[in-house]
Design a protein around this motif. Structure first.
Motif, PDB file in Angstrom:
ATOM      1  N   VAL A 184      22.489 -16.611  -7.811  1.00  0.00           N
ATOM      2  CA  VAL A 184      21.416 -16.360  -8.900  1.00  0.00           C
ATOM      3  C   VAL A 184      20.000 -16.402  -8.242  1.00  0.00           C
ATOM      4  CG1 VAL A 184      20.491 -16.587 -11.171  1.00  0.00           C
ATOM      5  CG2 VAL A 184      23.062 -16.342 -10.600  1.00  0.00           C
ATOM      6  N   ILE A 185      19.729 -17.489  -7.776  1.00  0.00           N
ATOM      7  CA  ILE A 185      18.297 -17.736  -7.109  1.00  0.00           C
ATOM      8  C   ILE A 185      17.984 -16.883  -6.182  1.00  0.00           C
ATOM      9  CG2 ILE A 185      17.062 -19.578  -6.151  1.00  0.00           C
ATOM     10  CD1 ILE A 185      18.585 -21.711  -7.224  1.00  0.00           C
ATOM     11  N   VAL A 186      18.861 -16.631  -5.314  1.00  0.00           N
ATOM     12  CA  VAL A 186      18.678 -15.684  -4.149  1.00  0.00           C
ATOM     13  C   VAL A 186      18.339 -13.977  -4.583  1.00  0.00           C
ATOM     14  CG1 VAL A 186      19.575 -14.571  -1.973  1.00  0.00           C
ATOM     15  CG2 VAL A 186      20.027 -16.890  -2.264  1.00  0.00           C
ATOM     16  N   SER A 187      19.215 -13.811  -5.688  1.00  0.00           N
ATOM     17  CA  SER A 187      19.124 -12.566  -6.294  1.00  0.00           C
ATOM     18  C   SER A 187      17.724 -12.381  -6.869  1.00  0.00           C
ATOM     19  CB  SER A 187      20.102 -12.231  -7.573  1.00  0.00           C
ATOM     20  OG  SER A 187      21.549 -12.663  -7.062  1.00  0.00           O
ATOM     21  N   MET A 188      17.076 -13.527  -7.350  1.00  0.00           N
ATOM     22  CA  MET A 188      15.750 -13.332  -8.072  1.00  0.00           C
ATOM     23  C   MET A 188      14.714 -13.246  -6.988  1.00  0.00           C
ATOM     24  SD  MET A 188      16.306 -16.381 -11.016  1.00  0.00           S
ATOM     25  CE  MET A 188      14.630 -16.449 -11.110  1.00  0.00           C
ATOM     26  N   VAL A 189      14.939 -13.829  -5.932  1.00  0.00           N
ATOM     27  CA  VAL A 189      13.846 -13.693  -4.737  1.00  0.00           C
ATOM     28  C   VAL A 189      14.226 -12.449  -4.230  1.00  0.00           C
ATOM     29  CG1 VAL A 189      13.503 -14.375  -2.485  1.00  0.00           C
ATOM     30  CG2 VAL A 189      13.978 -16.171  -4.159  1.00  0.00           C
ATOM     31  N   TYR A 190      15.405 -11.879  -4.052  1.00  0.00           N
ATOM     32  CA  TYR A 190      15.739 -10.561  -3.587  1.00  0.00           C
ATOM     33  C   TYR A 190      14.857  -9.646  -4.469  1.00  0.00           C
ATOM     34  CZ  TYR A 190      18.585  -6.369  -2.130  1.00  0.00           C
ATOM     35  OH  TYR A 190      18.607  -5.201  -1.434  1.00  0.00           O
ATOM     36  N   GLY A 191      14.995  -9.688  -5.743  1.00  0.00           N
ATOM     37  CA  GLY A 191      14.494  -8.591  -6.663  1.00  0.00           C
ATOM     38  C   GLY A 191      12.853  -8.722  -6.498  1.00  0.00           C
ATOM     39  N   ILE A 192      12.331 -10.002  -6.388  1.00  0.00           N
ATOM     40  CA  ILE A 192      10.915  -9.959  -6.001  1.00  0.00           C
ATOM     41  C   ILE A 192      10.582  -9.326  -4.840  1.00  0.00           C
ATOM     42  CG2 ILE A 192       8.933 -11.561  -5.547  1.00  0.00           C
ATOM     43  CD1 ILE A 192      10.459 -13.597  -7.244  1.00  0.00           C
ATOM     44  N   PHE A 193      11.287  -9.472  -3.630  1.00  0.00           N
ATOM     45  CA  PHE A 193      10.847  -8.684  -2.604  1.00  0.00           C
ATOM     46  C   PHE A 193      10.852  -7.244  -2.874  1.00  0.00           C
ATOM     47  CE2 PHE A 193      12.741 -12.172   0.486  1.00  0.00           C
ATOM     48  CZ  PHE A 193      11.525 -12.713   0.507  1.00  0.00           C
ATOM     49  N   GLY A 194      11.975  -6.511  -3.467  1.00  0.00           N
ATOM     50  CA  GLY A 194      12.077  -5.222  -3.758  1.00  0.00           C
ATOM     51  C   GLY A 194      10.994  -4.605  -4.867  1.00  0.00           C
ATOM     52  N   PHE A 195      10.503  -5.472  -5.450  1.00  0.00           N
ATOM     53  CA  PHE A 195       9.522  -5.222  -6.725  1.00  0.00           C
ATOM     54  C   PHE A 195       8.233  -4.956  -6.165  1.00  0.00           C
ATOM     55  CE2 PHE A 195       6.430  -5.872  -9.834  1.00  0.00           C
ATOM     56  CZ  PHE A 195       6.821  -5.081 -10.871  1.00  0.00           C
ATOM     57  N   HIS A 196       7.691  -5.360  -5.051  1.00  0.00           N
ATOM     58  CA  HIS A 196       6.530  -5.074  -4.454  1.00  0.00           C
ATOM     59  C   HIS A 196       6.368  -5.345  -2.819  1.00  0.00           C
ATOM     60  CE1 HIS A 196       2.300  -3.845  -4.510  1.00  0.00           C
ATOM     61  NE2 HIS A 196       1.896  -4.845  -3.700  1.00  0.00           N
ATOM     62  N   TRP A 197       6.644  -6.399  -2.512  1.00  0.00           N
ATOM     63  CA  TRP A 197       6.433  -6.939  -1.077  1.00  0.00           C
ATOM     64  C   TRP A 197       7.192  -5.875  -0.110  1.00  0.00           C
ATOM     65  CZ3 TRP A 197       7.606 -12.811  -2.069  1.00  0.00           C
ATOM     66  CH2 TRP A 197       6.443 -13.115  -2.634  1.00  0.00           C
ATOM     67  N   ALA A 198       8.612  -5.534  -0.441  1.00  0.00           N
ATOM     68  CA  ALA A 198       9.058  -5.014   0.682  1.00  0.00           C
ATOM     69  C   ALA A 198       8.519  -3.473   0.935  1.00  0.00           C
ATOM     70  CB  ALA A 198      10.602  -4.773   0.280  1.00  0.00           C
ATOM     71  N   PRO A 199       8.224  -2.799  -0.391  1.00  0.00           N
ATOM     72  CA  PRO A 199       7.557  -1.241  -0.186  1.00  0.00           C
ATOM     73  C   PRO A 199       6.188  -1.618   0.425  1.00  0.00           C
ATOM     74  CG  PRO A 199       8.662  -1.793  -2.523  1.00  0.00           C
ATOM     75  CD  PRO A 199       8.556  -2.867  -1.786  1.00  0.00           C
ATOM     76  N   SER A 200       5.418  -2.626   0.114  1.00  0.00           N
ATOM     77  CA  SER A 200       4.053  -2.718   0.719  1.00  0.00           C
ATOM     78  C   SER A 200       4.313  -3.107   2.284  1.00  0.00           C
ATOM     79  CB  SER A 200       3.411  -3.818   0.308  1.00  0.00           C
ATOM     80  OG  SER A 200       2.982  -3.729  -1.236  1.00  0.00           O
ATOM     81  N   ALA A 201       5.345  -3.674   2.566  1.00  0.00           N
ATOM     82  CA  ALA A 201       5.596  -3.683   4.258  1.00  0.00           C
ATOM     83  C   ALA A 201       5.793  -2.575   4.693  1.00  0.00           C
ATOM     84  CB  ALA A 201       6.437  -4.935   4.235  1.00  0.00           C
ATOM     85  N   SER A 202       6.912  -1.729   4.110  1.00  0.00           N
ATOM     86  CA  SER A 202       7.168  -0.298   4.610  1.00  0.00           C
ATOM     87  C   SER A 202       6.035   0.511   4.914  1.00  0.00           C
ATOM     88  CB  SER A 202       8.267   0.273   3.684  1.00  0.00           C
ATOM     89  OG  SER A 202       8.700   1.581   4.126  1.00  0.00           O
ATOM     90  N   LEU A 203       5.114   0.454   3.923  1.00  0.00           N
ATOM     91  CA  LEU A 203       3.895   1.064   4.056  1.00  0.00           C
ATOM     92  C   LEU A 203       3.024   0.805   5.170  1.00  0.00           C
ATOM     93  CD1 LEU A 203       2.018   3.510   3.065  1.00  0.00           C
ATOM     94  CD2 LEU A 203       0.830   2.152   1.380  1.00  0.00           C
ATOM     95  N   TYR A 204       2.769  -0.458   5.232  1.00  0.00           N
ATOM     96  CA  TYR A 204       2.111  -0.994   6.288  1.00  0.00           C
ATOM     97  C   TYR A 204       2.694  -0.771   7.897  1.00  0.00           C
ATOM     98  CZ  TYR A 204      -0.490  -4.475   9.249  1.00  0.00           C
ATOM     99  OH  TYR A 204      -1.077  -5.106  10.127  1.00  0.00           O
ATOM    100  N   ARG A 205       4.307  -0.773   7.812  1.00  0.00           N
ATOM    101  CA  ARG A 205       4.715  -0.160   8.895  1.00  0.00           C
ATOM    102  C   ARG A 205       4.648   1.399   9.418  1.00  0.00           C
ATOM    103  NH1 ARG A 205       9.220  -2.051  11.602  1.00  0.00           N
ATOM    104  NH2 ARG A 205      10.298  -0.489  12.789  1.00  0.00           N
ATOM    105  N   GLN A 206       4.444   2.168   8.477  1.00  0.00           N
ATOM    106  CA  GLN A 206       3.925   3.580   8.720  1.00  0.00           C
ATOM    107  C   GLN A 206       2.702   3.508   9.074  1.00  0.00           C
ATOM    108  OE1 GLN A 206       5.182   6.109   5.273  1.00  0.00           O
ATOM    109  NE2 GLN A 206       6.372   4.523   4.544  1.00  0.00           N
ATOM    110  N   ILE A 207       1.670   2.820   8.526  1.00  0.00           N
ATOM    111  CA  ILE A 207       0.177   2.867   8.965  1.00  0.00           C
ATOM    112  C   ILE A 207       0.100   2.351  10.451  1.00  0.00           C
ATOM    113  CG2 ILE A 207      -2.081   2.128   8.577  1.00  0.00           C
ATOM    114  CD1 ILE A 207      -1.202   1.900   5.613  1.00  0.00           C
ATOM    115  N   ILE A 208       0.647   1.065  10.417  1.00  0.00           N
ATOM    116  CA  ILE A 208       0.406   0.717  11.998  1.00  0.00           C
ATOM    117  C   ILE A 208       1.258   1.461  13.171  1.00  0.00           C
ATOM    118  CG2 ILE A 208       1.133  -1.587  13.571  1.00  0.00           C
ATOM    119  CD1 ILE A 208      -1.349  -1.727  11.545  1.00  0.00           C
ATOM    120  N   LEU A 209       2.465   1.821  13.160  1.00  0.00           N
ATOM    121  CA  LEU A 209       3.063   2.508  14.147  1.00  0.00           C
ATOM    122  C   LEU A 209       2.984   4.047  14.021  1.00  0.00           C
ATOM    123  CD1 LEU A 209       6.455   0.312  13.783  1.00  0.00           C
ATOM    124  CD2 LEU A 209       4.618   0.122  15.204  1.00  0.00           C
ATOM    125  N   LYS A 210       2.604   4.840  12.948  1.00  0.00           N
ATOM    126  CA  LYS A 210       2.623   6.279  13.122  1.00  0.00           C
ATOM    127  C   LYS A 210       1.309   6.869  12.758  1.00  0.00           C
ATOM    128  CE  LYS A 210       7.615   6.152  11.450  1.00  0.00           C
ATOM    129  NZ  LYS A 210       8.507   6.596  10.495  1.00  0.00           N
TER     130      LYS A 210
END
Length: 365
Positions: free
Chosen positions: A92-118
């Motif tokens: 349950v704790i890991v699921s909450m952390v996982y949800g936080i990642f998907g809420f904003h951090w993971a999409p922001s990291a994906s956008l940063y990846r596009q900016i740096i590499l492409k």
């Protein structure tokens, strides 16, 4: 341990693919690569965390089962579900952390990846606009030369032109501004140093120009609607709350809204996939007989891989409108909960999968 090992393999494989880009683009490639992969950790963990949680659960319980520790605990009067309660609580704790990642951090990291590499666009004031957004609802086109990133939609839009059209798709007004700032409380746009150009009835030339140091307009477009096309249309670069607001606004085409609605439901369902995979791992790795657990673990790994396939197939059906978006997102979880419950019942009966099949062939209950 499982998360750390798989994360290290993931980073090394990705670094091998992008090593040449870091070497040619940056003066200090080692420092830039270190900074880049630190920013990518939320995205990497968002992709692997449910499966490393399942692997860790199977490793732990198979070790306890192999040394008959679980058998001894059950003989003291505890059920298998009670013994695995700490595992569920940690999941349950890991699921909450996982949800936080998907809420904003993971999409922001994906956008940063596009900016740096492409992204390879020059910072030139005379360059063509880097973002164009067409609003079919309000009959407007936004041309923004210097848009903010999708991770910071509240930043001003700089050097922009907004064109207003009538019902016959003819240009009637232009706003040429130095910058525009969104006021979330008032739901208005404030344009700075703006020229308002009214078009003549012939729609061929400007009839009147006026200059305003500050102009407030109640345009219905919101920053994330304007900025998201600038991210290449990548849904994975939009946070969960941003997806919800986009769906709620009713902007974009019908197909685009269906894709974002399905993605929103998938992100919510994937939070619970951590619990579902743990529920699958427990009966697959626990045994009460003098036999190895590799068969059960192998079946669980195959089922987990098949879950990835289901999360690709059913959301595609939801995006195409063949089934409801929420149904397409939750079908994999529902199927795997049913499989896990069946595995629990089989394991509590102290039967292996092979023994269960043989019993069915012989017609035993």
């Amino acid at each position: 341990m499982c998360t750390g090992i798989l994360l290290l393999i993931y980073i090394l494989a990705d670094f091998t693919d992008n090593m040449e880009r870091f070497r040619t683009r940056f003066d200090d490639p080692v420092l830039q690569a270190l900074r880049f992969y630190c920013s990518q950790l939320p995205m990497f963990l968002y992709q692997i965390l449910p499966y490393t949680l399942m692997m860790g659960t199977m490793w732990c319980l198979s070790k306890l089962s192999g040394t008959c520790e679980i058998t001894g605990m059950m003989q003291s009067g505890r059920s298998l579900l009670r013994l695995c309660m700490p595992v569920f609580l940690f999941a349950v704790i890991v699921s909450m952390v996982y949800g936080i990642f998907g809420f904003h951090w993971a999409p922001s990291a994906s956008l940063y990846r596009q900016i740096i590499l492409k992204q390879e666009q020059a910072d030139d004031d005379n360059a063509a606009p880097s973002l164009i957004y067409r609003s079919e609802t309000y009959k407007r086109i936004w041309r923004v030369a210097k848009p903010p990133t999708i991770a910071n939609p509240g930043d001003p839009l700089r050097k922009l032109i907004v064109e207003q059209f009538d019902s016959d798709s003819r240009l009637v007004r232009q706003y040429i501004a130095e910058q525009a700032v969104w006021n979330k409380q008032a739901a208005t746009w404030t344009f700075s140093n703006v020229y308002v150009r009214e078009m003549a009835p012939a729609y061929e030339r400007a009839q009147d120009d006026r200059y305003e140091t500050e102009l407030v307009c109640d345009f219905g477009e919101k920053p994330y609607q304007i900025i998201s096309p600038g991210a290449g249309g990548r849904i994975d670069a939009m946070g969960t709350s941003m997806l919800y607001e986009y769906i709620k606004s009713g902007a974009g085409s019908r197909e685009d809204r269906a894709k974002k609605r399905t993605e929103w439901h998938v992100r919510i369902a994937k939070v619970f996939s951590c619990l579902v995979l743990v529920l699958l791992a427990i009966p697959s790795s626990v045994t009460f007989q003098r036999r190895g657990t590799m068969k059960g673990i192998g079946i669980a790994v195959v089922l987990a891989a098949f879950m990835l396939f289901l999360y690709s197939v059913f959301p595609s059906l939801g995006e195409a409108g063949l089934i409801q978006a929420w149904i397409s997102a939750w079908i994999p979880n529902v199927l795997y909960v049913i499989i896990s419950i069946w595995l629990f019942r089989k394991n509590l009966a102290h039967r292996s999968f092979k023994e269960w099949v043989q019993a069915k062939i012989k017609g035993e209950s």
